[in-house]
Every structure is written in C-alpha cells, then in structure tokens.
Design a protein around this motif. Sequence first.
Motif, PDB file in Angstrom:
ATOM      1  N   ARG A   1       1.096  -1.172   0.065  1.00 29.51           N
ATOM      2  CA  ARG A   1       0.112   0.278  -0.389  1.00 29.51           C
ATOM      3  C   ARG A   1       0.854   1.174  -0.099  1.00 29.51           C
ATOM      4  NH1 ARG A   1      -4.018  -2.517   4.225  1.00 29.51           N
ATOM      5  NH2 ARG A   1      -5.261  -3.605   2.416  1.00 29.51           N
ATOM      6  N   CYS A   2       1.894   0.963   0.512  1.00 26.99           N
ATOM      7  CA  CYS A   2       3.222   2.323   0.842  1.00 26.99           C
ATOM      8  C   CYS A   2       3.643   2.511  -0.604  1.00 26.99           C
ATOM      9  CB  CYS A   2       3.510   2.284   2.374  1.00 26.99           C
ATOM     10  SG  CYS A   2       3.134   2.632   3.360  1.00 26.99           S
ATOM     11  N   ALA A   3       3.665   1.364  -1.170  1.00 29.52           N
ATOM     12  CA  ALA A   3       4.430   0.981  -2.415  1.00 29.52           C
ATOM     13  C   ALA A   3       3.553   2.455  -3.570  1.00 29.52           C
ATOM     14  CB  ALA A   3       5.323   0.241  -2.857  1.00 29.52           C
ATOM     15  N   TYR A   4       2.244   1.686  -3.304  1.00 23.81           N
ATOM     16  CA  TYR A   4       0.797   2.200  -4.452  1.00 23.81           C
ATOM     17  C   TYR A   4       1.667   3.775  -4.154  1.00 23.81           C
ATOM     18  CZ  TYR A   4      -2.946   3.525  -7.423  1.00 23.81           C
ATOM     19  OH  TYR A   4      -3.674   3.751  -8.152  1.00 23.81           O
ATOM     20  N   THR A   5       1.346   4.043  -2.939  1.00 23.92           N
ATOM     21  CA  THR A   5       0.646   5.149  -2.308  1.00 23.92           C
ATOM     22  C   THR A   5       2.343   6.540  -3.181  1.00 23.92           C
ATOM     23  OG1 THR A   5      -0.420   5.187  -0.697  1.00 23.92           O
ATOM     24  CG2 THR A   5       0.749   7.360  -0.663  1.00 23.92           C
TER      25      THR A   5
ATOM     26  N   PHE B   1       9.258  13.768  -9.119  1.00 29.76           N
ATOM     27  CA  PHE B   1      10.083  12.069  -8.737  1.00 29.76           C
ATOM     28  C   PHE B   1      11.248  11.767  -8.022  1.00 29.76           C
ATOM     29  CE2 PHE B   1      12.800   9.028 -11.183  1.00 29.76           C
ATOM     30  CZ  PHE B   1      12.103   8.202 -11.284  1.00 29.76           C
ATOM     31  N   GLU B   2      11.047  12.353  -7.149  1.00 31.18           N
ATOM     32  CA  GLU B   2      12.472  12.281  -5.968  1.00 31.18           C
ATOM     33  C   GLU B   2      12.052  11.179  -4.676  1.00 31.18           C
ATOM     34  OE1 GLU B   2      14.664  14.695  -6.641  1.00 31.18           O
ATOM     35  OE2 GLU B   2      14.354  15.214  -7.736  1.00 31.18           O
ATOM     36  N   HIS B   3      13.041  10.937  -3.840  1.00 33.23           N
ATOM     37  CA  HIS B   3      12.626  10.278  -2.486  1.00 33.23           C
ATOM     38  C   HIS B   3      12.054  10.628  -1.616  1.00 33.23           C
ATOM     39  CE1 HIS B   3      14.487   6.684  -4.478  1.00 33.23           C
ATOM     40  NE2 HIS B   3      15.871   7.269  -4.868  1.00 33.23           N
ATOM     41  N   THR B   4      12.005  12.292  -2.036  1.00 34.38           N
ATOM     42  CA  THR B   4      11.150  12.839  -0.861  1.00 34.38           C
ATOM     43  C   THR B   4       9.567  12.607  -1.600  1.00 34.38           C
ATOM     44  OG1 THR B   4      11.611  14.900  -2.321  1.00 34.38           O
ATOM     45  CG2 THR B   4      12.898  13.928   0.045  1.00 34.38           C
ATOM     46  N   ARG B   5       8.984  13.091  -0.536  1.00 35.73           N
ATOM     47  CA  ARG B   5       7.500  12.961  -0.565  1.00 35.73           C
ATOM     48  C   ARG B   5       6.755  14.846  -1.931  1.00 35.73           C
ATOM     49  NH1 ARG B   5       3.652  10.863   3.858  1.00 35.73           N
ATOM     50  NH2 ARG B   5       2.707  10.448   1.725  1.00 35.73           N
ATOM     51  N   PRO B   6       5.822  14.732  -2.403  1.00 35.61           N
ATOM     52  CA  PRO B   6       5.812  16.297  -2.545  1.00 35.61           C
ATOM     53  C   PRO B   6       5.376  17.423  -1.752  1.00 35.61           C
ATOM     54  CG  PRO B   6       4.617  13.983  -3.693  1.00 35.61           C
ATOM     55  CD  PRO B   6       5.133  13.925  -2.776  1.00 35.61           C
ATOM     56  N   ASP B   7       5.658  16.674  -0.200  1.00 32.35           N
ATOM     57  CA  ASP B   7       5.572  17.819   0.966  1.00 32.35           C
ATOM     58  C   ASP B   7       6.656  18.038   1.019  1.00 32.35           C
ATOM     59  OD1 ASP B   7       5.666  15.812   2.419  1.00 32.35           O
ATOM     60  OD2 ASP B   7       4.181  16.146   3.764  1.00 32.35           O
ATOM     61  N   GLY B   8       7.752  16.985   0.307  1.00 30.99           N
ATOM     62  CA  GLY B   8       9.588  17.566   0.723  1.00 30.99           C
ATOM     63  C   GLY B   8       9.464  16.711   2.128  1.00 30.99           C
TER      64      GLY B   8
ATOM     65  N   SER C   1      10.668  12.943   3.625  1.00 31.93           N
ATOM     66  CA  SER C   1      11.425  11.694   3.458  1.00 31.93           C
ATOM     67  C   SER C   1      10.340  10.691   2.842  1.00 31.93           C
ATOM     68  CB  SER C   1      12.271  10.674   4.618  1.00 31.93           C
ATOM     69  OG  SER C   1      12.224   9.582   4.223  1.00 31.93           O
ATOM     70  N   TYR C   2      10.450   9.613   1.825  1.00 33.94           N
ATOM     71  CA  TYR C   2       9.582   8.738   1.693  1.00 33.94           C
ATOM     72  C   TYR C   2       9.053   8.049   3.124  1.00 33.94           C
ATOM     73  CZ  TYR C   2      13.146   4.567   2.002  1.00 33.94           C
ATOM     74  OH  TYR C   2      14.022   4.092   2.359  1.00 33.94           O
ATOM     75  N   ILE C   3      10.157   7.845   4.116  1.00 26.85           N
ATOM     76  CA  ILE C   3       9.517   6.948   5.128  1.00 26.85           C
ATOM     77  C   ILE C   3       8.718   7.703   5.556  1.00 26.85           C
ATOM     78  CG2 ILE C   3      11.191   7.796   6.087  1.00 26.85           C
ATOM     79  CD1 ILE C   3      10.709   4.217   6.259  1.00 26.85           C
ATOM     80  N   SER C   4       8.285   8.420   5.432  1.00 28.20           N
ATOM     81  CA  SER C   4       6.919   8.878   6.001  1.00 28.20           C
ATOM     82  C   SER C   4       5.889   8.781   5.532  1.00 28.20           C
ATOM     83  CB  SER C   4       6.785  10.885   5.986  1.00 28.20           C
ATOM     84  OG  SER C   4       6.825  11.326   4.677  1.00 28.20           O
TER      85      SER C   4
END
Length: 147
Positions: A29-33, A42-49, A51-54
């Motif tokens: 589910r997290c990978a799909y999100t 297209f970054e290892h950060t999320r659109p809000d800046g 980290s991907y782990i969040s």
Amino acid sequence: MSQMMVEKINAMRAERGIQPLQVREDLVRCAYTRSEELKKSFEHTRPDGASYISVFDSLGYARPRVAGENIAYNSFQYAKKDSVLGYFWVKDKETAVKDFFEQWCNSPTHLANMMDPSYNYFGFGLSSNYLEMGCGSRTWGAQLFAQ
C-alpha cells in the motif's frame, strides 16, 4: 504484482545465497501511494518535502526499523485512456513487472537495494498516467524494502 516482482528478486537473491523477501501488505500500500506521488515529484522525498519513509505515518502504519526505496518511471505503453473505463492495462502485468525489474537490475544502486540481506519484507506499486495529445502513457514504479 508484488508477488510477481518478489519472485524475480528472490530468484536472484537465491543465486547469491540471500534469504528471500516476503511481501507485506503495508509495504504494498505504501509503495502504491509512493508510485502515485512520483507523478508529482520524482524524488525520494514526498511532494510535501518529507522523506519517503513518512508514507508509513500518513497511512497509519508503524515505520520499519530499516527501510529502502527504489523508484523508476518509463514510457512503455502500459495504459491507455478510455472514455468509459478510464485507465486500463494494455500490456499484461507480467510484462510491466519484467520491464521495471530489468530497469532496476541495470542500475547498481537499485540492484544493491534488491540484494541487500538486511531486508526481509517487500512491497511494489505501479501507477500510470495517460499523456494527452496522443503522446502515450508514462508509468511510475516504487519498491519498498524493510527489515
């Protein structure tokens, strides 16, 4: 699709004597999100800046102790816009999984994540977007790994 992808990864891991990964639903589910978010950034950060782990926090899952992420996109023709059905796959899922797997295998850093023996769990997500004016489609993929 996560099961198809993990079978390919586990075959390589077995050749190297590395324990197999297990698919875990929270990682799927997290990978799909993450694959959906890659359309915006297209970054290892999320659109809000963040980290991907969040992504685990935002979906209500516990963060893994150790995690990794592989991301990729391509312009192969996986999706086609249909006025009634919306988006649908025009290539079989096996082809999409194979294409992304090969793309990650051809990158030393992505391959290292897939072969990292500290990871035990896995999730994979794909998201497509039809590009207007006859330009085809683009598909984003995310793999998440956890201990």
